[in-house]
Every structure is written in structure tokens, then in C-alpha cells.
Design a protein around this motif. Structure first.
Motif, PDB file in Angstrom:
ATOM      1  N   ASN A 125       0.830  -1.211   0.000  1.00  0.00           N
ATOM      2  CA  ASN A 125       0.000   0.000   0.000  1.00  0.00           C
ATOM      3  C   ASN A 125       0.862   1.258   0.000  1.00  0.00           C
ATOM      4  N   ASN A 126       1.949   1.222   0.800  1.00  0.00           N
ATOM      5  CA  ASN A 126       2.845   2.384   0.828  1.00  0.00           C
ATOM      6  C   ASN A 126       3.491   2.611  -0.533  1.00  0.00           C
ATOM      7  N   ILE A 127       3.935   1.503  -1.159  1.00  0.00           N
ATOM      8  CA  ILE A 127       4.540   1.628  -2.488  1.00  0.00           C
ATOM      9  C   ILE A 127       3.513   2.159  -3.484  1.00  0.00           C
ATOM     10  N   ARG A 128       2.281   1.639  -3.390  1.00  0.00           N
ATOM     11  CA  ARG A 128       1.220   2.093  -4.303  1.00  0.00           C
ATOM     12  C   ARG A 128       0.936   3.576  -4.099  1.00  0.00           C
ATOM     13  N   MET A 129       0.803   3.991  -2.821  1.00  0.00           N
ATOM     14  CA  MET A 129       0.538   5.400  -2.558  1.00  0.00           C
ATOM     15  C   MET A 129       1.708   6.268  -2.992  1.00  0.00           C
ATOM     16  N   GLY A 130       2.951   5.762  -2.766  1.00  0.00           N
ATOM     17  CA  GLY A 130       4.116   6.510  -3.219  1.00  0.00           C
ATOM     18  C   GLY A 130       4.148   6.647  -4.729  1.00  0.00           C
ATOM     19  N   ALA A 131       3.804   5.538  -5.424  1.00  0.00           N
ATOM     20  CA  ALA A 131       3.778   5.592  -6.885  1.00  0.00           C
ATOM     21  C   ALA A 131       2.709   6.563  -7.372  1.00  0.00           C
ATOM     22  N   ILE A 132       1.538   6.532  -6.710  1.00  0.00           N
ATOM     23  CA  ILE A 132       0.470   7.461  -7.096  1.00  0.00           C
ATOM     24  C   ILE A 132       0.905   8.910  -6.865  1.00  0.00           C
ATOM     25  N   ALA A 133       1.528   9.152  -5.686  1.00  0.00           N
ATOM     26  CA  ALA A 133       1.980  10.513  -5.383  1.00  0.00           C
ATOM     27  C   ALA A 133       3.049  10.969  -6.375  1.00  0.00           C
ATOM     28  N   TYR A 134       3.992  10.052  -6.696  1.00  0.00           N
ATOM     29  CA  TYR A 134       5.056  10.403  -7.644  1.00  0.00           C
ATOM     30  C   TYR A 134       4.472  10.685  -9.025  1.00  0.00           C
ATOM     31  N   THR A 135       3.530   9.822  -9.462  1.00  0.00           N
ATOM     32  CA  THR A 135       2.898  10.032 -10.769  1.00  0.00           C
ATOM     33  C   THR A 135       2.112  11.329 -10.790  1.00  0.00           C
ATOM     34  N   ASP A 136       1.397  11.604  -9.696  1.00  0.00           N
ATOM     35  CA  ASP A 136       0.632  12.851  -9.628  1.00  0.00           C
ATOM     36  C   ASP A 136       1.561  14.059  -9.671  1.00  0.00           C
ATOM     37  N   GLU A 137       2.715  13.937  -8.994  1.00  0.00           N
ATOM     38  CA  GLU A 137       3.680  15.041  -9.022  1.00  0.00           C
ATOM     39  C   GLU A 137       4.215  15.266 -10.429  1.00  0.00           C
ATOM     40  N   LEU A 138       4.532  14.149 -11.132  1.00  0.00           N
ATOM     41  CA  LEU A 138       5.004  14.285 -12.512  1.00  0.00           C
ATOM     42  C   LEU A 138       3.935  14.921 -13.395  1.00  0.00           C
ATOM     43  N   LEU A 139       2.694  14.441 -13.251  1.00  0.00           N
ATOM     44  CA  LEU A 139       1.608  15.007 -14.050  1.00  0.00           C
ATOM     45  C   LEU A 139       1.389  16.483 -13.723  1.00  0.00           C
ATOM     46  N   ALA A 140       1.519  16.822 -12.420  1.00  0.00           N
ATOM     47  CA  ALA A 140       1.369  18.229 -12.039  1.00  0.00           C
ATOM     48  C   ALA A 140       2.464  19.082 -12.678  1.00  0.00           C
ATOM     49  N   ASN A 141       3.705  18.544 -12.691  1.00  0.00           N
ATOM     50  CA  ASN A 141       4.800  19.285 -13.332  1.00  0.00           C
ATOM     51  C   ASN A 141       4.545  19.451 -14.825  1.00  0.00           C
ATOM     52  N   ILE A 142       4.096  18.346 -15.466  1.00  0.00           N
ATOM     53  CA  ILE A 142       3.791  18.428 -16.900  1.00  0.00           C
ATOM     54  C   ILE A 142       2.658  19.419 -17.141  1.00  0.00           C
ATOM     55  N   GLN A 143       1.643  19.365 -16.274  1.00  0.00           N
ATOM     56  CA  GLN A 143       0.521  20.297 -16.405  1.00  0.00           C
ATOM     57  C   GLN A 143       0.994  21.740 -16.270  1.00  0.00           C
ATOM     58  N   SER A 144       1.883  21.976 -15.281  1.00  0.00           N
ATOM     59  CA  SER A 144       2.401  23.329 -15.091  1.00  0.00           C
ATOM     60  C   SER A 144       3.219  23.779 -16.295  1.00  0.00           C
ATOM     61  N   ILE A 145       4.051  22.838 -16.822  1.00  0.00           N
ATOM     62  CA  ILE A 145       4.875  23.187 -17.989  1.00  0.00           C
ATOM     63  C   ILE A 145       3.989  23.519 -19.185  1.00  0.00           C
ATOM     64  N   LEU A 146       2.960  22.679 -19.412  1.00  0.00           N
ATOM     65  CA  LEU A 146       2.060  22.933 -20.539  1.00  0.00           C
ATOM     66  C   LEU A 146       1.313  24.253 -20.364  1.00  0.00           C
ATOM     67  N   ALA A 147       0.827  24.504 -19.142  1.00  0.00           N
ATOM     68  CA  ALA A 147       0.104  25.757 -18.897  1.00  0.00           C
ATOM     69  C   ALA A 147       1.020  26.961 -19.116  1.00  0.00           C
ATOM     70  N   ASN A 148       2.261  26.856 -18.593  1.00  0.00           N
ATOM     71  CA  ASN A 148       3.209  27.959 -18.790  1.00  0.00           C
ATOM     72  C   ASN A 148       3.548  28.134 -20.264  1.00  0.00           C
ATOM     73  N   SER A 149       3.695  26.986 -20.973  1.00  0.00           N
ATOM     74  CA  SER A 149       4.000  27.076 -22.405  1.00  0.00           C
ATOM     75  C   SER A 149       2.861  27.737 -23.160  1.00  0.00           C
ATOM     76  N   ILE A 150       1.625  27.324 -22.813  1.00  0.00           N
ATOM     77  CA  ILE A 150       0.465  27.932 -23.478  1.00  0.00           C
ATOM     78  C   ILE A 150       0.398  29.425 -23.183  1.00  0.00           C
ATOM     79  N   GLU A 151       0.602  29.783 -21.911  1.00  0.00           N
ATOM     80  CA  GLU A 151       0.539  31.195 -21.539  1.00  0.00           C
ATOM     81  C   GLU A 151       1.653  31.986 -22.210  1.00  0.00           C
ATOM     82  N   THR A 152       2.869  31.384 -22.230  1.00  0.00           N
ATOM     83  CA  THR A 152       3.992  32.072 -22.877  1.00  0.00           C
ATOM     84  C   THR A 152       3.735  32.249 -24.370  1.00  0.00           C
ATOM     85  N   THR A 153       3.227  31.164 -24.996  1.00  0.00           N
ATOM     86  CA  THR A 153       2.926  31.245 -26.431  1.00  0.00           C
ATOM     87  C   THR A 153       1.845  32.282 -26.709  1.00  0.00           C
ATOM     88  N   ARG A 154       0.810  32.302 -25.858  1.00  0.00           N
ATOM     89  CA  ARG A 154      -0.259  33.280 -26.046  1.00  0.00           C
ATOM     90  C   ARG A 154       0.286  34.703 -25.898  1.00  0.00           C
TER      91      ARG A 154
END
Length: 233
Positions: A125-154
């Protein structure tokens, strides 16, 4: 049975012999017997006595020893029975202890197995929660990068469009300054008025006009195009 009957016959003969003996003088309880004849009868009785009778006689004579032997044998039997009983009780106790120890070992093994299962489940369960947290962190970083890229491009596109509009306005102003107001005739496109003027004027007039000194043309402002316009990422 024949031997027993013969013995009885001999005893009867002895009794008859005693009855036939003459009483002793001056006595009513004593008799006179023939010693040899009486010993002969007794010897015959001894000879005819079976071995079993002599054996029984010896057994009766040794009855104390027989009783002692019987008592010893009885005590031995009782002792053996007590030993066997104790052994059975001891074996029963050993079996009970063995069962108790076996049950204890089983309970300990089950407890250890359950603890290992619980730890493994918790780790999973700890490994699963850690994997979920790590994946969510990666997705959040990707989301932030995409949002910043969109805003910068706009922002860059808006800046680019504003700059292009500014350049267009400057070009329009420069062209408008090249054509006199009398040639515009309300035409919004100064280049069209200039083109129509060139078409209406004959070549000779254009040549004469060229020979006439012209007034100095107003200075056209230069276009200040930043380098970032050409280096747009």
C-alpha cells in the motif's frame, strides 16, 4: 484313584491288626503288637503313597515359603502394574505436552505468517501510494509546464500581433505622407491614389515635372524592428 484305594486298604489292615492285638496286662488302653509286622505294614503304606501326596506334604511343610513366594509374586505383579500405569500416565502427559507444544508452535507460526502478510500488505500500500503521489507530481509538473508554455505562447503571439499591427500602422502612415491630400480624394488607400495619378499623367508631363525642381520630401521615419521579432522561438 487305584493308589488311593490301596492306601485305604493298607490303613484298614493296620486298623484290623490293631483290633486283633491282645491288650496289655493291667491296662485297658495299651496293646501288645508285633513290631516287625506293624513296620511291614507301615513300610508298605509308605511305598504305596503317591508322589503327589509327598509333594503336597512338602508343600504343606513349606507353606510359609509358598505364602512368601506368592506374596512376592503378588507384589511384583502389583509393582509391574504400577509401573505400567505410571508409564501410561507419563505417556499421556507427554502426549498432552506434545499436543500443547504443537498447538503453541502452530499458533506462533500463524501469528508470524499473519504479521508478514500484514507487513507485506502495508508495504504494498505504501509503495502504491508513493507511486500514485510520484505520478501525480510528474503530471502536475507536466501540467504546469504545458500551462506555462500555453501562456507564454499566447503572450508572445499577442505581443507579435501587437508589434505587427504597430508596424502596419507605421507603414500606412509613411505611405500616407508620400501622397498629397488632394490626390487622396477621400480614398482610404494612399497607394491607390498614387497609382491613379501615375496612370493619368502623360509621360511628357511626367518628364517635365521631373525637370522642375521639386520640394524636399518629408523625412520618413525608419521602422525600428526589434531583433526578437526575427528570433521568435
Amino acid at each position: 484313584m487305584a493308589s488311593a484305594s490301596k492306601i485305604e486298604d493298607i490303613i484298614d489292615e493296620i486298623e484290623a491288626y490293631i483290633d486283633d492285638c491282645k491288650p496289655s496286662a493291667f491296662s485297658t488302653s495299651k496293646i501288645v503288637v508285633n513290631k516287625d509286622e506293624l513296620e511291614s505294614l507301615l513300610q508298605e503304606l509308605r511305598t504305596k503313597t503317591p508322589d503327589e501326596i509327598r509333594k503336597y506334604q512338602r508343600m504343606i511343610a513349606n507353606r510359609e515359603q509358598i505364602l512368601a513366594d506368592a506374596k512376592a509374586k503378588a507384589e511384583e505383579i502389583i509393582s509391574q502394574a504400577q509401573i505400567q500405569t505410571n508409564e501410561l500416565v507419563s505417556e499421556h502427559q507427554i502426549m498432552q505436552q506434545a499436543y500443547a507444544q504443537a498447538n503453541e508452535v502452530i499458533l506462533i507460526a500463524q501469528k508470524n505468517a499473519q504479521e508478514k502478510i500484514d507487513r507485506a500488505t502495508e508495504d504494498a500500500n505504501n509503495i502504491r501510494m508513493g507511486a500514485i503521489a510520484y505520478t501525480d507530481e510528474l503530471l502536475a509538473n507536466i501540467q504546469s509546464i504545458l500551462a506555462n508554455s500555453i501562456e507564454t505562447t499566447r503572450t508572445r503571439n499577442e505581443t507579435f500581433l501587437a508589434t505587427m499591427q504597430q508596424y502596419l500602422d507605421t507603414v500606412d502612415a509613411n505611405r500616407a505622407s508620400l501622397v498629397p491630400d488632394s490626390l487622396n480624394d477621400g480614398n482610404s488607400d494612399p497607394a491607390a491614389g498614387l497609382d491613379s495619378q501615375n496612370e493619368a499623367t502623360p509621360v511628357s508631363e511626367q518628364t517635365a515635372a521631373a525637370s522642375v525642381p521639386q520640394e524636399e520630401e518629408p523625412e520618413v521615419p525608419a521602422l525600428d524592428i526589434p531583433d526578437t521579432f526575427f528570433n521568435k522561438e
